[in-house]
Design a protein around this motif. Structure first.
Motif, PDB file in Angstrom:
ATOM      1  N   PHE A 169      51.314  46.930  44.372  1.00 49.24           N
ATOM      2  CA  PHE A 169      50.425  47.103  43.224  1.00 49.24           C
ATOM      3  C   PHE A 169      50.795  46.122  42.116  1.00 49.24           C
ATOM      4  O   PHE A 169      49.919  45.550  41.456  1.00 49.24           O
ATOM      5  CB  PHE A 169      50.521  48.541  42.713  1.00 49.24           C
ATOM      6  N   GLY A 170      52.102  45.908  41.904  1.00 48.27           N
ATOM      7  CA  GLY A 170      52.540  44.966  40.882  1.00 48.27           C
ATOM      8  C   GLY A 170      52.090  43.551  41.183  1.00 48.27           C
ATOM      9  O   GLY A 170      51.694  42.802  40.281  1.00 48.27           O
ATOM     10  N   HIS A 171      52.141  43.173  42.437  1.00 46.40           N
ATOM     11  CA  HIS A 171      51.644  41.874  42.914  1.00 46.40           C
ATOM     12  C   HIS A 171      50.153  41.748  42.600  1.00 46.40           C
ATOM     13  O   HIS A 171      49.682  40.719  42.106  1.00 46.40           O
ATOM     14  CB  HIS A 171      51.933  41.825  44.417  1.00 46.40           C
ATOM     15  N   GLN A 172      49.409  42.811  42.865  1.00 46.28           N
ATOM     16  CA  GLN A 172      47.962  42.800  42.610  1.00 46.28           C
ATOM     17  C   GLN A 172      47.662  42.762  41.114  1.00 46.28           C
ATOM     18  O   GLN A 172      46.745  42.051  40.676  1.00 46.28           O
ATOM     19  CB  GLN A 172      47.326  44.031  43.252  1.00 46.28           C
ATOM     20  N   LEU A 173      48.440  43.502  40.337  1.00 51.79           N
ATOM     21  CA  LEU A 173      48.210  43.535  38.888  1.00 51.79           C
ATOM     22  C   LEU A 173      48.463  42.157  38.275  1.00 51.79           C
ATOM     23  O   LEU A 173      47.726  41.721  37.383  1.00 51.79           O
ATOM     24  CB  LEU A 173      49.114  44.585  38.242  1.00 51.79           C
ATOM     25  N   ILE A 174      49.480  41.467  38.757  1.00 50.76           N
ATOM     26  CA  ILE A 174      49.729  40.101  38.300  1.00 50.76           C
ATOM     27  C   ILE A 174      48.550  39.205  38.653  1.00 50.76           C
ATOM     28  O   ILE A 174      48.066  38.413  37.831  1.00 50.76           O
ATOM     29  CB  ILE A 174      51.031  39.546  38.915  1.00 50.76           C
ATOM     30  N   GLY A 175      48.075  39.319  39.893  1.00 48.98           N
ATOM     31  CA  GLY A 175      46.944  38.512  40.312  1.00 48.98           C
ATOM     32  C   GLY A 175      45.733  38.712  39.435  1.00 48.98           C
ATOM     33  O   GLY A 175      45.086  37.750  39.003  1.00 48.98           O
ATOM     34  N   GLN A 176      45.418  39.972  39.134  1.00 53.26           N
ATOM     35  CA  GLN A 176      44.271  40.286  38.289  1.00 53.26           C
ATOM     36  C   GLN A 176      44.500  39.803  36.855  1.00 53.26           C
ATOM     37  O   GLN A 176      43.609  39.223  36.231  1.00 53.26           O
ATOM     38  CB  GLN A 176      44.021  41.799  38.296  1.00 53.26           C
ATOM     39  N   ALA A 177      45.690  40.034  36.332  1.00 49.65           N
ATOM     40  CA  ALA A 177      45.988  39.694  34.939  1.00 49.65           C
ATOM     41  C   ALA A 177      45.882  38.205  34.670  1.00 49.65           C
ATOM     42  O   ALA A 177      45.496  37.790  33.574  1.00 49.65           O
ATOM     43  CB  ALA A 177      47.392  40.186  34.565  1.00 49.65           C
ATOM     44  N   LEU A 178      46.208  37.406  35.670  1.00 44.42           N
ATOM     45  CA  LEU A 178      46.267  35.955  35.465  1.00 44.42           C
ATOM     46  C   LEU A 178      45.012  35.232  35.936  1.00 44.42           C
ATOM     47  O   LEU A 178      44.999  34.009  36.037  1.00 44.42           O
ATOM     48  CB  LEU A 178      47.511  35.390  36.145  1.00 44.42           C
ATOM     49  N   GLY A 179      43.954  36.002  36.218  1.00 43.06           N
ATOM     50  CA  GLY A 179      42.669  35.378  36.506  1.00 43.06           C
ATOM     51  C   GLY A 179      42.181  35.484  37.926  1.00 43.06           C
ATOM     52  O   GLY A 179      41.141  34.907  38.270  1.00 43.06           O
ATOM     53  N   GLY A 180      42.896  36.222  38.776  1.00 38.72           N
ATOM     54  CA  GLY A 180      42.447  36.439  40.142  1.00 38.72           C
ATOM     55  C   GLY A 180      41.580  37.684  40.244  1.00 38.72           C
ATOM     56  O   GLY A 180      41.114  38.222  39.237  1.00 38.72           O
ATOM     57  N   SER A 208      43.927  44.264  48.040  1.00 34.79           N
ATOM     58  CA  SER A 208      44.444  42.919  48.252  1.00 34.79           C
ATOM     59  C   SER A 208      44.035  42.022  47.096  1.00 34.79           C
ATOM     60  O   SER A 208      43.014  42.272  46.441  1.00 34.79           O
ATOM     61  CB  SER A 208      43.868  42.361  49.562  1.00 34.79           C
ATOM     62  N   VAL A 209      44.828  41.004  46.833  1.00 38.23           N
ATOM     63  CA  VAL A 209      44.398  39.948  45.918  1.00 38.23           C
ATOM     64  C   VAL A 209      43.461  39.047  46.731  1.00 38.23           C
ATOM     65  O   VAL A 209      43.907  38.175  47.477  1.00 38.23           O
ATOM     66  CB  VAL A 209      45.592  39.152  45.359  1.00 38.23           C
ATOM     67  N   VAL A 210      42.162  39.292  46.601  1.00 35.93           N
ATOM     68  CA  VAL A 210      41.189  38.574  47.425  1.00 35.93           C
ATOM     69  C   VAL A 210      40.846  37.206  46.845  1.00 35.93           C
ATOM     70  O   VAL A 210      40.315  36.346  47.548  1.00 35.93           O
ATOM     71  CB  VAL A 210      39.913  39.407  47.618  1.00 35.93           C
ATOM     72  N   ARG A 211      41.118  37.018  45.562  1.00 37.18           N
ATOM     73  CA  ARG A 211      40.959  35.701  44.942  1.00 37.18           C
ATOM     74  C   ARG A 211      42.192  35.441  44.087  1.00 37.18           C
ATOM     75  O   ARG A 211      42.500  36.217  43.187  1.00 37.18           O
ATOM     76  CB  ARG A 211      39.688  35.631  44.096  1.00 37.18           C
ATOM     77  N   LEU A 212      42.895  34.362  44.383  1.00 34.92           N
ATOM     78  CA  LEU A 212      44.144  34.068  43.691  1.00 34.92           C
ATOM     79  C   LEU A 212      43.901  33.587  42.267  1.00 34.92           C
ATOM     80  O   LEU A 212      42.842  33.016  41.965  1.00 34.92           O
ATOM     81  CB  LEU A 212      44.916  32.998  44.452  1.00 34.92           C
ATOM     82  N   PRO A 213      44.873  33.780  41.373  1.00 36.18           N
ATOM     83  CA  PRO A 213      44.759  33.226  40.023  1.00 36.18           C
ATOM     84  C   PRO A 213      44.757  31.706  40.069  1.00 36.18           C
ATOM     85  O   PRO A 213      45.284  31.111  41.019  1.00 36.18           O
ATOM     86  CB  PRO A 213      46.018  33.751  39.310  1.00 36.18           C
ATOM     87  N   PRO A 214      44.190  31.061  39.058  1.00 38.57           N
ATOM     88  CA  PRO A 214      44.236  29.602  39.000  1.00 38.57           C
ATOM     89  C   PRO A 214      45.680  29.094  39.077  1.00 38.57           C
ATOM     90  O   PRO A 214      46.566  29.621  38.413  1.00 38.57           O
ATOM     91  CB  PRO A 214      43.614  29.281  37.638  1.00 38.57           C
ATOM     92  N   GLY A 215      45.895  28.100  39.904  1.00 37.91           N
ATOM     93  CA  GLY A 215      47.218  27.507  40.019  1.00 37.91           C
ATOM     94  C   GLY A 215      48.169  28.225  40.950  1.00 37.91           C
ATOM     95  O   GLY A 215      49.290  27.756  41.170  1.00 37.91           O
TER      96      GLY A 215
END
Length: 249
Positions: free
Chosen positions: A108-119, A160-167
């Motif tokens: 969940f933490g991995h996913q929250l980071i992904g969402q927070a940073l633009g994924g 899942s993080v289906v779209r990664l954050p930029p970079g």
């Protein structure tokens, strides 16, 4: 120096009762003597984060003043719920990123980071991933240092993080999860699997969700039969401590 664990969920009751432990204990135990300094655990679900880091029952530190790192735990919640505490924690993640403090998100933490940073986080289009699975390393990273190109990990997730954050850069994947390990810059890492969990803990998760797994068309008995110790699994967490936290301090 301290590692601050941001608690976003609890171990399922049967596992917590059997082990007498929660995610914080699993993380601390797996890190072992790789981190000889202080630990702190903050439950972000019950803390209201403001721009000056004041919270209702604890004080979240200004990330710029933290000498150490942050780790975000797993959770039975879904990032897609967009609950107020999740949005507030996402804002705090962006502040951690701006402060360039080492940050590791687990499941969940991995996913929250992904969402927070633009994924973007959504249901895993490949379905639930649970049990002992094979991780394939595609790109070297200090988080995976000293580990083979292919090794087993313990995992349990539906989102899942289906779209990664930029970079973001993908470093490893499994058969059902293409973005299992990713990095964002030199300080931030996300892992979809659970480096803090043993095979016994994962077995407890499968047993507790037996009927749900079966209802999704999967074979819980086959999943249980395939669960086994994964010696390299916990090394990922210890690598974060040694190669990110200690080197940055």
């Amino acid at each position: 120096m301290r590692i601050i664990v941001l608690r976003t969920g609890d171990a399922i009751p049967s596992v917590a009762e059997r082990t007498g432990q929660q995610f914080f204990d699993f993380i601390k135990g797996t890190a072992g003597d790789s981190w000889p300094y202080d630990w702190e655990c903050i439950d972000v679900r019950t803390s209201q984060v403001s721009q000056v880091s004041q919270v209702s029952d604890v004080q979240l530190p200004d990330p710029r003043q933290v000498k150490g790192a942050f780790i975000i735990t797993g959770s039975a919640s879904s990032v897609t719920e967009r609950a107020p505490w999740m949005l507030q924690t996402e804002d705090y993640i962006r502040r951690i990123a701006d402060a360039e403090v080492p940050l590791l998100g687990i499941c969940f933490g991995h996913q929250l980071i992904g969402q927070a940073l633009g994924g973007e986080v959504a249901k895993n289009p490949n379905g639930r991933e649970i049990g002992t699975v094979r991780l394939e390393v595609s790109k070297d990273d200090p988080l995976l240092a000293g580990q083979p190109r292919s090794f087993d990990v313990q995992t349990t997730h539906s989102d899942s993080v289906v779209r990664l954050p930029p970079g973001a850069v993908v470093h490893a994947s499994t058969a059902l999860e293409p973005n299992t390990v990713f990095s964002v810059g030199p300080h931030i890492r996300g892992v979809q699997h659970h480096p803090e969990m043993s095979d016994a803990i994962i077995r407890g998760y499968v047993e507790a969700r037996y009927d749900i797994i079966k209802g999704e068309g999967l074979d819980p008995e086959a999943i249980l039969g395939a669960i086994h110790p994964a010696p390299e699994n916990g090394q990922t967490l210890r690598n974060f401590v040694r190669n990110f936290v200690l080197r940055a301090s």
